[in-house]
Design an enzyme around this catalytic site. Structure first.
Site, PDB file in Angstrom:
ATOM      1  N   ASP A 139       0.161 -96.032 -34.147  1.00  0.00           N
ATOM      2  CA  ASP A 139       0.504 -96.524 -35.484  1.00  0.00           C
ATOM      3  C   ASP A 139       0.010 -97.956 -35.569  1.00  0.00           C
ATOM      4  OD1 ASP A 139       1.808 -97.454 -37.850  1.00  0.00           O
ATOM      5  OD2 ASP A 139       3.260 -95.823 -37.621  1.00  0.00           O
ATOM      6  N   ILE A 148       5.605-101.877 -34.774  1.00  0.00           N
ATOM      7  CA  ILE A 148       7.028-101.761 -35.119  1.00  0.00           C
ATOM      8  C   ILE A 148       7.192-102.031 -36.606  1.00  0.00           C
ATOM      9  CG2 ILE A 148       9.357-102.657 -34.737  1.00  0.00           C
ATOM     10  CD1 ILE A 148       8.562-103.389 -31.924  1.00  0.00           C
ATOM     11  N   HIS A 149       7.714-101.042 -37.316  1.00  0.00           N
ATOM     12  CA  HIS A 149       7.935-101.147 -38.764  1.00  0.00           C
ATOM     13  C   HIS A 149       9.032-100.152 -39.128  1.00  0.00           C
ATOM     14  CE1 HIS A 149       5.797 -97.372 -39.631  1.00  0.00           C
ATOM     15  NE2 HIS A 149       5.177 -97.685 -38.517  1.00  0.00           N
ATOM     16  N   GLY A 150       9.247 -99.929 -40.410  1.00  0.00           N
ATOM     17  CA  GLY A 150      10.364 -99.115 -40.879  1.00  0.00           C
ATOM     18  C   GLY A 150      10.489 -97.756 -40.233  1.00  0.00           C
ATOM     19  N   VAL A 159      11.550 -98.137 -36.584  1.00  0.00           N
ATOM     20  CA  VAL A 159      12.901 -98.693 -36.448  1.00  0.00           C
ATOM     21  C   VAL A 159      13.972 -97.718 -36.926  1.00  0.00           C
ATOM     22  CG1 VAL A 159      14.443-100.520 -37.308  1.00  0.00           C
ATOM     23  CG2 VAL A 159      12.106-101.088 -36.596  1.00  0.00           C
TER      24      VAL A 159
END
Length: 166
Positions: A10, A14-16, A19
């Site tokens: 990706d 780290i993103h929505g 998380v």
């Protein structure tokens, strides 16, 4: 080997989705970002680490260091998500002897020489080559945006279609 519970490409790292969906669904307590460029950028590393869910450790390291650490003996209770920006990093890890059995393709946006591959995934010819090398080694490569969504397997037909549209 360390206990890798999810391997995901990706380019947002780290993103929505990571998380709120992947980390809880995999019950992960560690995120390992494997990217040579990000590992060399102190500011970017600090930003990425700040985005992690509470209680989840984040490490940002190079492909070479990841290959060393992922084949080491695991620690009790660890549950690691490995994130990379490109399937090339996973192919390099596998070539270095890391026994990854599946790779989830997440968001890979159009940039540079990337063009549409499958669903929300764009890939460069080099990335498609890496996907093919992984598949030849028995690694399952598939697209799945979030755990609740269906899976699209990357198969010979998808690769052939991508190559024919070049």
């Amino acid at each position: 080997m360390r206990n890798v519970v999810w391997s995901r490409v990706d380019d947002r790292l780290i993103h929505g989705e990571v998380v709120t969906a992947w980390t809880p669904s995999m019950n992960a307590n560690c995120i390992l970002i494997v990217d040579d460029g990000v590992a060399a950028d102190t500011f970017n590393k600090r930003v990425i680490k700040s985005l992690a869910p509470a209680g989840v450790k984040v490490f940002v390291i190079t492909v070479e260091k990841a290959a060393e650490r992922l084949v080491a003996e695991g620690r009790p209770g660890e549950r690691i998500i490995v994130l990379t920006k490109s399937p090339i990093a996973f192919a390099q890890l596998i070539d270095a002897g890391v026994p990854i059995r599946q790779v989830n393709l997440g968001g890979m946006g159009i940039r540079g020489n990337r063009r549409p591959f499958v669903k929300n995934v764009s890939a460069s010819p080099e990335e498609v080559d890496a996907i093919e090398r992984m598949r030849e080694k028995g690694v399952r490569v598939f697209y799945q945006l979030v755990p609740e969504q269906g899976v699209t397997e990357v198969d010979d037909a998808i690769i052939k279609k991508y190559r024919s549209e070049a």
